[in-house]
Design an enzyme around this catalytic site. Structure first.
Site, PDB file in Angstrom:
ATOM      1  N   ARG A  60       0.695  12.403  -8.476  1.00 22.14           N
ATOM      2  CA  ARG A  60       1.217  11.048  -8.235  1.00 22.14           C
ATOM      3  C   ARG A  60       2.677  10.917  -8.660  1.00 22.14           C
ATOM      4  O   ARG A  60       3.421  10.113  -8.135  1.00 22.14           O
ATOM      5  CB  ARG A  60       0.388  10.011  -8.993  1.00 22.14           C
TER       6      ARG A  60
ATOM      7  N   GLY B 132      -7.607   2.499   7.924  1.00 24.35           N
ATOM      8  CA  GLY B 132      -7.382   1.054   8.011  1.00 24.35           C
ATOM      9  C   GLY B 132      -8.518   0.247   7.411  1.00 24.35           C
ATOM     10  O   GLY B 132      -8.430  -0.987   7.314  1.00 24.35           O
TER      11      GLY B 132
ATOM     12  N   ASP C 146      -4.629   4.679   6.265  1.00 21.46           N
ATOM     13  CA  ASP C 146      -5.250   5.847   6.890  1.00 21.46           C
ATOM     14  C   ASP C 146      -6.217   5.339   7.976  1.00 21.46           C
ATOM     15  O   ASP C 146      -5.783   5.028   9.089  1.00 21.46           O
ATOM     16  CB  ASP C 146      -5.947   6.621   5.752  1.00 21.46           C
TER      17      ASP C 146
ATOM     18  N   PHE D  12      -2.722  16.055   4.648  1.00 21.71           N
ATOM     19  CA  PHE D  12      -2.976  15.449   3.343  1.00 21.71           C
ATOM     20  C   PHE D  12      -1.646  15.300   2.618  1.00 21.71           C
ATOM     21  O   PHE D  12      -0.920  16.278   2.444  1.00 21.71           O
ATOM     22  CB  PHE D  12      -3.943  16.310   2.525  1.00 21.71           C
TER      23      PHE D  12
ATOM     24  N   GLU E 102       0.849  -1.201   0.000  1.00 20.08           N
ATOM     25  CA  GLU E 102       0.000   0.000   0.000  1.00 20.08           C
ATOM     26  C   GLU E 102       0.880   1.245   0.000  1.00 20.08           C
ATOM     27  O   GLU E 102       1.996   1.221   0.522  1.00 20.08           O
ATOM     28  CB  GLU E 102      -0.869   0.026   1.256  1.00 20.08           C
ATOM     29  N   ASP E 103       0.353   2.330  -0.547  1.00 18.16           N
ATOM     30  CA  ASP E 103       1.063   3.603  -0.416  1.00 18.16           C
ATOM     31  C   ASP E 103       0.832   4.192   0.970  1.00 18.16           C
ATOM     32  O   ASP E 103       1.750   4.709   1.590  1.00 18.16           O
ATOM     33  CB  ASP E 103       0.662   4.593  -1.520  1.00 18.16           C
TER      34      ASP E 103
END
Ligand code: PRP
Length: 178
Positions: free
Chosen positions: A164, A104, A102, A151, A98-99
């Site tokens: 990205r 979960g 958060d 963020f 995963e990146d």
């Protein structure tokens, strides 16, 4: 239109160094085994591509994409896969990439879904972990960096599909008034 500015959190050099360390840990833990790498699209693709080039174990790579309702999945429950695996993970050692973790919710739902397929093991490797936002407990075995509740974009992470491709990781902040 809302203006925003980027504040560097982790440079490309820091990220590369940390990815090399993670790859060493993972390679040591999986010595002699064949790992089924499962990337969670889209955010994982930059980190995954970097990580696998430093791994010293046999791997198979495949991807899933989880349905996103609005900007976030709000409840724990069934995991709806927009794209499912093309490989059989029965009896395999699965490493989810995963990146960011958060709340979960994505991860816990995905793990529940994959467990049904009887893999030998499931572990998780995330480039970023935002512990402050967690709503369900999930074990994240390998974490690149802990981040505050800001963020974050870059290195695969987006804001409305932008950013990205940034090589570093940045906090996306509202612009200061002139
Ligand atoms: C991000 C990230 C995780 C999920 C984590 O994906 O890649 O899959 O959110 O959030 P959670 O812990 O609160 O569930 P996102 O929905 O932004 O999609 P993307 O990877 O396509 O950008």
């Amino acid at each position: 239109m809302m203006q925003e500015r980027l504040q560097l959190l982790f440079s490309r050099e820091q990220i590369e160094q940390r990815i090399r360390e993670l790859a060493e840990l993972i390679s040591a833990d999986y010595t002699g085994r064949h790992v089924a790498i499962v990337g969670v699209l889209k955010g994982c693709f930059v980190f995954l591509a970097d990580l696998i080039r430093h791994l010293n174990v046999d791997i198979t790579v495949d991807f899933v994409q989880v349905a996103s309702y609005g900007s976030r999945r709000e409840t724990a429950g069934a995991c709806t896969l927009v794209k499912d695996l093309g490989i059989d993970i029965d009896g395999r050692d699965v490493l989810i990439i995963e990146d960011i973790i958060d709340t979960g919710l994505t991860l816990s739902n995905l793990i529940a879904d994959l467990r049904v397929r009887a893999p030998a093991s499931i572990r998780v490797c995330a480039l970023l972990n935002k512990q402050a936002r967690r709503r369900v407990a999930v074990a994240v075995d390998y974490v690149g960096f802990e981040v505050e509740d800001v963020f974050v974009v870059g290195c695969g992470l987006d804001f409305s599909e932008r950013y990205r491709g940034l090589p570093g990781i940045y906090a996306l902040l509202p612009d200061e008034p002139a």
